[in-house]
Design an enzyme around this catalytic site. Sequence first.
Site, PDB file in Angstrom:
ATOM      1  N   GLY A  60      24.833   6.592  17.532  1.00  0.00           N
ATOM      2  CA  GLY A  60      23.715   7.472  17.232  1.00  0.00           C
ATOM      3  C   GLY A  60      22.366   6.770  17.176  1.00  0.00           C
ATOM      4  O   GLY A  60      22.206   5.784  16.469  1.00  0.00           O
ATOM      5  N   SER A  61      21.373   7.261  17.892  1.00  0.00           N
ATOM      6  CA  SER A  61      20.102   6.566  18.008  1.00  0.00           C
ATOM      7  C   SER A  61      19.058   7.501  18.597  1.00  0.00           C
ATOM      8  O   SER A  61      19.313   8.685  18.794  1.00  0.00           O
ATOM      9  CB  SER A  61      20.268   5.320  18.884  1.00  0.00           C
ATOM     10  N   ARG A  62      17.858   6.949  18.891  1.00  0.00           N
ATOM     11  CA  ARG A  62      16.813   7.784  19.482  1.00  0.00           C
ATOM     12  C   ARG A  62      15.890   6.934  20.341  1.00  0.00           C
ATOM     13  O   ARG A  62      15.874   5.704  20.257  1.00  0.00           O
ATOM     14  CB  ARG A  62      16.033   8.524  18.401  1.00  0.00           C
TER      15      ARG A  62
END
Length: 228
Positions: free
Chosen positions: A196-198
């Site tokens: 999970g990241s952006r």
Amino acid sequence: MGRLKKLKKIRIHREGTHILWGSFFLLLIINLALYWGIDCKIPFYLVALVSIVVYLLMVNFFRCPIRLFGQDTEKIVVAPADGKIVVIEEVDEHEYFHDRRIMVSIFMSILNVHANWYPVDGVVKKVTHDNGKFMKAWLPKASTENERSMIVIETPEGVEVMARQIAGAMARRIVTYAEPGEECYIDEHLGFIKFGSRVDVYLPLGTEICVSMGQLTTGNQTVIAKLK
């Protein structure tokens, strides 16, 4: 020709390959042990089903698909990642520009492909990596306090655009393929983030934003902005 030639360099992230092979053999051993170790086969079938689902999700996660943007790329900014738009706002950018910028943030869930693409054509001007915390990627402070990599690209028109890869609560590894001074192109992989990241994109004020809050994006396909 430069764009198509460089496309051939990246298929699957090598760390993803190691994880997939390791997971395959681990799940295989677990399932064989259950199959041969117990008389009742119901637990084996349940574990086998879960193993298949988990492994397919991992394969999906570690894919680095090659996608071609089918339009003219002049002044176009494409989504650097699959995910959802979680931020569109003017912010003070203190790391490189030291002025006001429009920030567009794309959050990638664990179900998304985590390959990243260059958002614009141009030349890579600067690349930095900072170790940091591992807060949840959708929190505002994640942009400046989490592990992150910064990539600044100058377009053929002389406009500087920044992409920032940000690790999330589960991520512990950001990979950036960009090197200062090299040409980069839409259609080309920028890097990869585990779990999970952006990705944040910083654009000049006055840029036409083509997406809205909550909109789903497809990396290298969705037009997120048009430069002036």
